[in-house]
Scaffold this motif. Structure first.
Motif, PDB file in Angstrom:
ATOM      1  N   ASN A   1       0.850  -1.188   0.000  1.00 11.94           N
ATOM      2  CA  ASN A   1       0.000   0.000   0.000  1.00 11.94           C
ATOM      3  C   ASN A   1       0.886   1.238   0.000  1.00 11.94           C
ATOM      4  O   ASN A   1       1.356   1.693   1.039  1.00 11.94           O
ATOM      5  CB  ASN A   1      -0.913  -0.009   1.227  1.00 11.94           C
ATOM      6  N   LYS A   2       1.125   1.792  -1.189  1.00  9.31           N
ATOM      7  CA  LYS A   2       1.976   2.961  -1.351  1.00  9.31           C
ATOM      8  C   LYS A   2       1.307   3.952  -2.286  1.00  9.31           C
ATOM      9  O   LYS A   2       0.502   3.571  -3.144  1.00  9.31           O
ATOM     10  CB  LYS A   2       3.349   2.574  -1.928  1.00  9.31           C
ATOM     11  N   ASP A   3       1.645   5.226  -2.116  1.00  7.43           N
ATOM     12  CA  ASP A   3       1.125   6.252  -3.026  1.00  7.43           C
ATOM     13  C   ASP A   3       2.153   6.619  -4.087  1.00  7.43           C
ATOM     14  O   ASP A   3       2.044   7.655  -4.737  1.00  7.43           O
ATOM     15  CB  ASP A   3       0.692   7.501  -2.256  1.00  7.43           C
ATOM     16  N   THR A   4       3.158   5.739  -4.263  1.00 11.66           N
ATOM     17  CA  THR A   4       4.156   5.904  -5.324  1.00 11.66           C
ATOM     18  C   THR A   4       4.374   4.562  -5.999  1.00 11.66           C
ATOM     19  O   THR A   4       4.020   3.507  -5.459  1.00 11.66           O
ATOM     20  CB  THR A   4       5.496   6.405  -4.762  1.00 11.66           C
ATOM     21  N   PHE A   5       4.977   4.608  -7.178  1.00 11.46           N
ATOM     22  CA  PHE A   5       5.321   3.370  -7.877  1.00 11.46           C
ATOM     23  C   PHE A   5       6.467   2.669  -7.159  1.00 11.46           C
ATOM     24  O   PHE A   5       7.303   3.298  -6.498  1.00 11.46           O
ATOM     25  CB  PHE A   5       5.730   3.673  -9.321  1.00 11.46           C
ATOM     26  N   TYR A   6       6.517   1.347  -7.312  1.00  9.13           N
ATOM     27  CA  TYR A   6       7.583   0.557  -6.709  1.00  9.13           C
ATOM     28  C   TYR A   6       7.781  -0.709  -7.550  1.00  9.13           C
ATOM     29  O   TYR A   6       7.103  -0.928  -8.558  1.00  9.13           O
ATOM     30  CB  TYR A   6       7.238   0.201  -5.258  1.00  9.13           C
ATOM     31  N   GLY A   7       8.700  -1.565  -7.104  1.00  6.41           N
ATOM     32  CA  GLY A   7       8.944  -2.829  -7.788  1.00  6.41           C
ATOM     33  C   GLY A   7      10.353  -2.938  -8.327  1.00  6.41           C
ATOM     34  O   GLY A   7      11.035  -1.925  -8.537  1.00  6.41           O
ATOM     35  N   SER A   8      10.793  -4.174  -8.536  1.00  5.55           N
ATOM     36  CA  SER A   8      12.134  -4.437  -9.042  1.00  5.55           C
ATOM     37  C   SER A   8      12.138  -4.944 -10.475  1.00  5.55           C
ATOM     38  O   SER A   8      13.113  -4.769 -11.197  1.00  5.55           O
ATOM     39  CB  SER A   8      12.840  -5.468  -8.148  1.00  5.55           C
ATOM     40  N   SER A   9      11.039  -5.563 -10.908  1.00  5.43           N
ATOM     41  CA  SER A   9      10.945  -6.072 -12.276  1.00  5.43           C
ATOM     42  C   SER A   9       9.510  -6.496 -12.533  1.00  5.43           C
ATOM     43  O   SER A   9       8.669  -6.497 -11.630  1.00  5.43           O
ATOM     44  CB  SER A   9      11.908  -7.254 -12.486  1.00  5.43           C
ATOM     45  N   GLY A  10       9.229  -6.878 -13.759  1.00  9.64           N
ATOM     46  CA  GLY A  10       7.888  -7.324 -14.110  1.00  9.64           C
ATOM     47  C   GLY A  10       7.692  -7.352 -15.611  1.00  9.64           C
ATOM     48  O   GLY A  10       8.565  -6.932 -16.388  1.00  9.64           O
TER      49      GLY A  10
END
Length: 538
Positions: A373-382
């Motif tokens: 639950n964040k109000d910014t983008f995140y992630g390492s890959s996809g």
């Protein structure tokens, strides 16, 4: 064993080189055992018929998920084993000796570039088609070291080729060493064939992807363009041959009463067993053929699961079952720390049709971690996927890292001057997301790839223009691909949350000193005269 002849005379340089190559693949011990078991002790060679029978594949009446079912396919499989042997295993007067057996394996299953592996698949397919008595537009240059290919494929040829690869993989995964016959389930892979058609052939914008007869489609797919498509979209396709040859040789070594390590499928394998789900076996196999990743094996398990409908533990969320909306979604995926596959089915009106007929399409997104639950983008890959009616993979571009956005309503805040969007998104930037699901899971917005620098460019849906496309969502599925460990961790997390929630619900009346301080008196006073002004003690 064929290698035992080297004790009588020194091994040649060619034999040592081939043995080193086979050893680098890890298959040399298997090759030695299988040659010893298949060869004639007197001639120290394998007869051509014996090796052909070893690689023979026969399914008399396969079950087909798709309406497209060429009658020639079962007979094509009958020539698979003989085509492999005739193309790669050199036979002498006494049969196939150790050198010919070793060289044949290296030629078809040794370490090589993906393009050459796909080349070999096409050669086997063309040989089987020729043995079947059908015509083929593929031409080979045998004098060339790489055996270059010219010509083209029809969509019906590509369907047979893909089914041939699937049949080999099915045999590897489902057939035990003690079994010689079994049922074959042919997948609905029209979306994969259409992907190659759009990428390789010249089709106009009026081409109907939803109502297309693959078998009767008369367009040519140049083999060069097909190889480029396969390398970018389905590079794992060539692994089917290596796995099939290794498994067949392994079966020749195992005793008759020993069961192999492959999976045995039991349960409902009818054509409609998985049609209710967005992730059918055909779509799962297409995703598994994309560039190799950590989820390849997990997604393949779904292809061969006998109980893929309803009770599979990998299915974390389904909107038609668990309810629509971000809160329902969150209660089912929260605490899962592992790769997740999200599939979204939506309806949009086709402006090119006079009757304004609603068209259904499916897109997908793969995340390498759980949702936060964040109000910014995140992630390492996809990855992003166009799933149906046409399949395509959009891997990371490496320019930005806006892989995932998942934001619930903020808690503890009364007013925000610039509130962040509430929903789920993939790619793009805030308020200009490439894919955005609203909090009610009612509307899906898909924007042009120019808004997104995280994933590779391309159309996620057919006839997608530059303007954003808004569509009504009909179904959302989330599949956990982190294995048993990720699921167990999530179950433990849910149990802790339930325990904390239950503890917070309990009210200890002993904490209130008198009746005047109790919540019961407060409620009774409010019900008696809610407008009565009370003096506040300071």
């Amino acid at each position: 064993m064929g290698a035992s002849s080297s004790t009588e005379q020194p091994a040649s340089a060619e034999q040592r080189e081939l043995e080193n190559i086979a050893a680098s693949t890890g298959a040399l011990p298997l090759l030695q055992k299988s040659f010893s078991n298949l060869s004639d002790p007197q001639t120290n060679a394998i007869s051509v018929q014996t090796l052909q029978q070893c690689f023979h594949l026969c399914y008399e009446d396969p079950v087909c998920e798709s309406q497209q079912k060429p009658e020639s396919f079962p007979r094509l499989l009958d020539h698979l084993g003989s085509s492999i042997v005739d193309l790669f295993f050199l036979s002498e007067k006494g049969g196939i000796n150790w050198l010919g057996f070793l060289g044949g394996y290296v030629k078809c299953c040794g370490r090589m570039p993906t393009s050459m592996s796909l080349n070999i698949l096409l050669r086997i397919f063309a040989m089987a088609v020729k043995k079947l008595g059908l015509s083929s537009n593929l031409e080979f240059e045998p004098d060339d070291a790489d055996c270059k290919i010219n010509g083209s494929l029809l969509p019906s040829d590509l369907l047979l080729l893909l089914w041939m690869c699937w049949a080999m993989l099915w045999n590897v995964r489902t057939l035990k060493s003690s079994e010689r016959k079994g049922n074959l389930l042919l997948l609905d892979i029209n979306h994969l064939v259409l992907s190659a058609v759009v990428a390789c052939a010249e089709v106009d914008s009026s081409f109907d992807l939803w109502n297309c007869d693959i078998v009767g489609l008369d367009v040519q797919l140049p083999v060069g363009k097909f190889l480029n498509w396969a390398i970018t979209t389905a590079p794992i396709l060539s692994d089917c041959l290596t796995q099939y040859v290794n498994r067949r040789l392994q079966i020749s070594v195992l005793a008759e009463d020993e069961a192999g390590s492959s999976e045995s499928i039991s349960g409902d394998m009818s054509p409609n067993a998985s049609q209710a789900l967005l992730l059918t076996r055909g779509r799962a196999w297409a995703i598994s053929l994309a560039p190799r990743s950590t989820i390849t094996e997990e997604i393949l398990k779904l292809c061969f699961s006998a109980d893929i409908v309803g009770t599979d533990e990998n299915l974390l969320y389904r909107s038609s079952t668990h309810g629509k909306g971000l809160n329902r979604f969150w209660s089912n995926v929260e605490g899962y720390h592992g790769p997740l596959l999200v599939l979204i089915s939506a309806n949009s009106e086709d402006a090119y049709q006079d009757n304004n007929k609603a068209r259904k399409w499916i897109i997908g997104a793969l995340t390498q971690q759980g949702f936060e639950n964040k109000d910014t983008f995140y992630g390492s890959s996809g990855n992003l996927y166009a799933i149906s009616p046409i399949f395509h993979v959009f891997s990371p571009s490496g320019k930005e890292k806006n892989y995932v956005y998942s934001h619930l309503h903020p808690t503890g805040r009364v007013y925000e001057s610039h509130p962040k969007p509430v929903g789920i998104a993939f790619g793009g930037t805030t308020t200009n997301e490439r894919v955005f699901l609203d909090e009610d899971f009612a509307k899906l917005t898909v924007r042009h790839h120019a808004m997104d620098k995280t994933y590779q460019p391309g159309s996620l849906i057919p006839n997608q223009g530059f303007l954003p496309v808004e569509a009504s969502i009909s179904e959302v599925e989330v599949w956990g691909l982190g294995g048993k460990t990720a699921k167990e961790v999530q179950d433990s997390y849910k149990k802790r949350e339930e325990l904390f929630t239950e503890q917070r619900r309990k009210v200890d009346l002993k904490t209130f000193a008198t009746w005047d301080d109790s919540p019961e008196k407060m409620m009774m006073d409010m019900m008696g005269d809610p407008n009565r002004v009370q003096r506040e003690d300071r």
